[in-house]
Design an enzyme around this catalytic site. Structure first.
Site, mmCIF file in Angstrom:
data_model
loop_
_atom_site.group_PDB
_atom_site.id
_atom_site.type_symbol
_atom_site.label_atom_id
_atom_site.label_comp_id
_atom_site.label_asym_id
_atom_site.label_seq_id
_atom_site.Cartn_x
_atom_site.Cartn_y
_atom_site.Cartn_z
ATOM 1 C CB CYS A 101 -0.880 -0.031 1.247
ATOM 2 S SG CYS A 101 -1.622 1.543 1.665
ATOM 3 C CB CYS A 105 -5.125 6.332 -2.661
ATOM 4 S SG CYS A 105 -3.831 5.153 -2.971
ATOM 5 C CB THR A 192 -3.273 4.479 5.581
ATOM 6 O OG1 THR A 192 -4.157 3.503 6.115
ATOM 7 C CG2 THR A 192 -2.326 3.828 4.588
ATOM 8 C CD GLU A 259 -2.654 1.290 8.266
ATOM 9 O OE1 GLU A 259 -1.937 0.355 8.677
ATOM 10 O OE2 GLU A 259 -2.891 1.473 7.053
ATOM 11 C CG HIS A 294 -10.021 4.985 0.292
ATOM 12 N ND1 HIS A 294 -8.872 5.484 -0.274
ATOM 13 C CD2 HIS A 294 -9.614 4.022 1.140
ATOM 14 C CE1 HIS A 294 -7.822 4.841 0.216
ATOM 15 N NE2 HIS A 294 -8.245 3.943 1.079
ATOM 16 C CE1 TYR A 298 -8.964 0.582 -0.196
ATOM 17 C CE2 TYR A 298 -9.234 -1.612 0.694
ATOM 18 C CZ TYR A 298 -8.826 -0.307 0.852
ATOM 19 O OH TYR A 298 -8.285 0.093 2.034
ATOM 20 C CB CYS A 301 -4.296 -0.524 -4.453
ATOM 21 S SG CYS A 301 -5.481 -0.791 -3.135
ATOM 22 C CD GLU A 445 -5.772 -1.775 3.779
ATOM 23 O OE1 GLU A 445 -6.259 -0.639 3.755
ATOM 24 O OE2 GLU A 445 -5.779 -2.526 2.787
HETATM 25 FE FE1 SF4 Z 1 -3.371 1.800 0.238
HETATM 26 FE FE2 SF4 Z 1 -4.981 0.914 -1.673
HETATM 27 FE FE3 SF4 Z 1 -5.935 2.610 0.171
HETATM 28 FE FE4 SF4 Z 1 -4.177 3.419 -1.717
HETATM 29 S S1 SF4 Z 1 -6.282 2.698 -2.036
HETATM 30 S S2 SF4 Z 1 -4.124 3.904 0.450
HETATM 31 S S3 SF4 Z 1 -2.868 1.624 -1.934
HETATM 32 S S4 SF4 Z 1 -5.187 0.516 0.519
HETATM 33 FE FE FE Z 2 -6.670 1.472 2.726
#
Ligand code: SF4
Ligand code: FE
Length: 481
Positions: A101, A105, A192, A259, A294, A298, A301, A445
């Protein structure tokens, strides 16, 4: 530093800002050299490095709609469906480079959510938030700073609203209104990338009622500001970072974001950095905007991370001599199917995105929630298949220290060897990568990052058009009423 361009600039900017971070009960003098944070920092740095690579320029940079300048895409406000799709493509591409990660983002989504919502608050209340926010955005785009999105409060007794909590600080709130700004107190959890960010963009954690006015606050705070403290959270296998390179599995980039618990002890925020203050009816809207933006990510990523897991599993089976077995091929195909399903969801909610009143584009909320909900299941299934394919050795491998040991190293070499021509060390390295990418913190996560699955189910009630679906069924069944 005026503008962060390279990885070195980014590291230097973190050294300069002097923010207060605790790790395992100790104050951290320099996050950039601490072994606990290095992988996270390398990962976030990739968002800067990729913007400098010609082959990623189109994905990793954008043109600011405010200034016309070329900016890092992680500071961009989406101006089209194409921008929404590029976001997802970019996340998958960075995940391929890092297997982890890259954290940036969260702030990007907070910037977009606040941009849209401040526009709407001003329309209703005649406030000045959107202009202030655009000024802040220009500052972030120009300096290329990393912002963390501060959403989740610790919430204390979940059965009580913020204003009824015995200790109101479990929700971030305004404790003093001054002519030149506000003073806030409280916390944000699961932050994060916060230990290696420059700013936090605070948003309310949930919909608020009129009596919770002081908790309906959105504002930006530099992480080095007086009164801001961070306590970093433990992660599965975190001690390995202090003792071994190989046992981490992904030594350069780590396996999940990193985190902290962010605490605000009477932090002053000048008016120019306040973007919502008491407009309770917009709290829920801002939360939903951020969550949808957000959740859109997902399949990008986690899709990219899953690609790496599939590759690692394929390599492990080659190294162990099981690659030719029919059931192994079948399981790898299933993992790829699940990965592309995740990615498809992110692309779909982006393709169905729409323009908001502010001009910024927003993904389809129902599909975005569905995408994240799939991640809470498919990533677990991918991990289950990875454990199946890799074998029980995943859970019983000796330490790197044993492999290097003058007396017993030869036994590790000999008995943990796979097919001829592959070193035992390489076999163990790839198995460690699988072990760590499919283990504790990374899985949790996927379950709770961007909101727990129940928060996605709530959205099916809101956007699932159940009445319309009942009508369809009635029509076909010939039920008049
Ligand atoms: Fe991390 Fe994915 Fe969230 Fe970006 S979208 S902060 S890579 S978990
Ligand atoms: Fe996340």
């Amino acid at each position: 530093m005026d503008r962060i361009v390279t990885k070195e600039d980014y590291l230097q900017s973190l050294r300069e800002q002097k923010h207060l971070v605790y790790y395992a009960g100790e104050k951290v003098e320099d996050v950039t050299t601490h072994p606990a944070f290095k992988p996270h920092i390398n990962c976030a740095a990739m968002t800067y490095e990729m913007a400098l690579k010609a082959e990623f320029e189109d994905l990793a940079t954008a043109t600011s709609h405010l200034t016309g300048q070329k900016i890092n895409r992680f500071t961009h406000i989406h101006q089209s469906v194409e921008d929404l799709i590029k976001k997802v493509q970019l996340l998958r591409a960075i995940a391929h480079e890092t297997g982890s990660c890259f954290q940036r983002c969260v702030g990007w989504d907070a910037l977009n959510a606040t941009y849209m919502t401040t526009y709407e608050i001003d329309e209703k209340h005649g406030t000045d938030y959107h202009r202030r926010f655009c000024e802040y955005l220009k500052y972030i785009q120009g300096s290329n700073k990393m912002v963390v999105g501060g959403m989740t409060d610790t919430k204390g007794d979940r059965s009580l609203p913020p204003s009824k909590q015995p200790d109101p600080d479990v929700f971030t709130h305004v404790v003093e209104h001054r002519a030149d700004g506000i003073v806030i107190r409280g916390n944000k959890a699961h932050q994060t990338g916060a230990v290696n960010s420059h700013e936090v963009l605070i948003m309310p954690t949930q919909a608020m009622r009129p009596e919770d006015k002081d908790f309906a606050v959105a504002c930006a705070v530099p992480l080095g500001a007086p009164g801001v403290t961070q306590i970093f959270g433990r992660q599965t296998n975190d001690e390995r970072r202090l003792t071994s390179e190989m046992d981490i599995g992904n030594p350069e980039f780590g396996l999940v974001g990193g985190e902290s618990l962010l605490i605000f002890e009477d932090v002053f925020v000048p008016n120019e950095r306040v973007f919502m203050c008491g407009e309770v009816e917009f709290s829920g809207i801002l939360v939903e905007r951020f969550a949808t933006l957000h959740r859109q990510n997902y399949g990008g990523c986690k899709g990219g991370v899953s690609d790496v897991i599939v590759g690692a599993c394929a390599l492990a089976t080659e190294m162990q001599g099981t690659a030719g077995a029919g059931h192994i091929k079948e399981k790898l195909a299933e993992m790829m199917h699940l990965t592309e399903t995740l990615y498809s969801g992110s692309i779909a909610c982006s393709a169905m995105g729409q323009r908001t009143a502010s001009g910024a584009f927003y993904p389809d909320p129902l599909l975005a929630n569905c995408t994240k909900h799939n991640v809470t299941r498919h990533v677990y299934e991918i991990a289950r298949l990875a454990h199946d394919v890799a074998g029980g050795i995943l859970a019983t491998m000796p330490f790197e220290k044993d492999l290097r040991h003058p007396q017993i190293g030869k036994y590790v070499e000999k008995y943990l060897a796979g097919v001829q021509g592959v070193s035992t060390e390489n076999r163990l390295r790839i198995l460690r990568l699988i072990e760590n990418m499919t283990g504790g913190t990374a899985l949790v996560e996927s379950m709770h990052g961007a909101g727990s699955p129940q928060t996605q189910k709530v959205m099916y009630g809101r956007y699932g058009k159940l009445d319309m679906k009942k009508k369809m069924a009635k029509n076909l069944a010939r039920i008049a009423d």
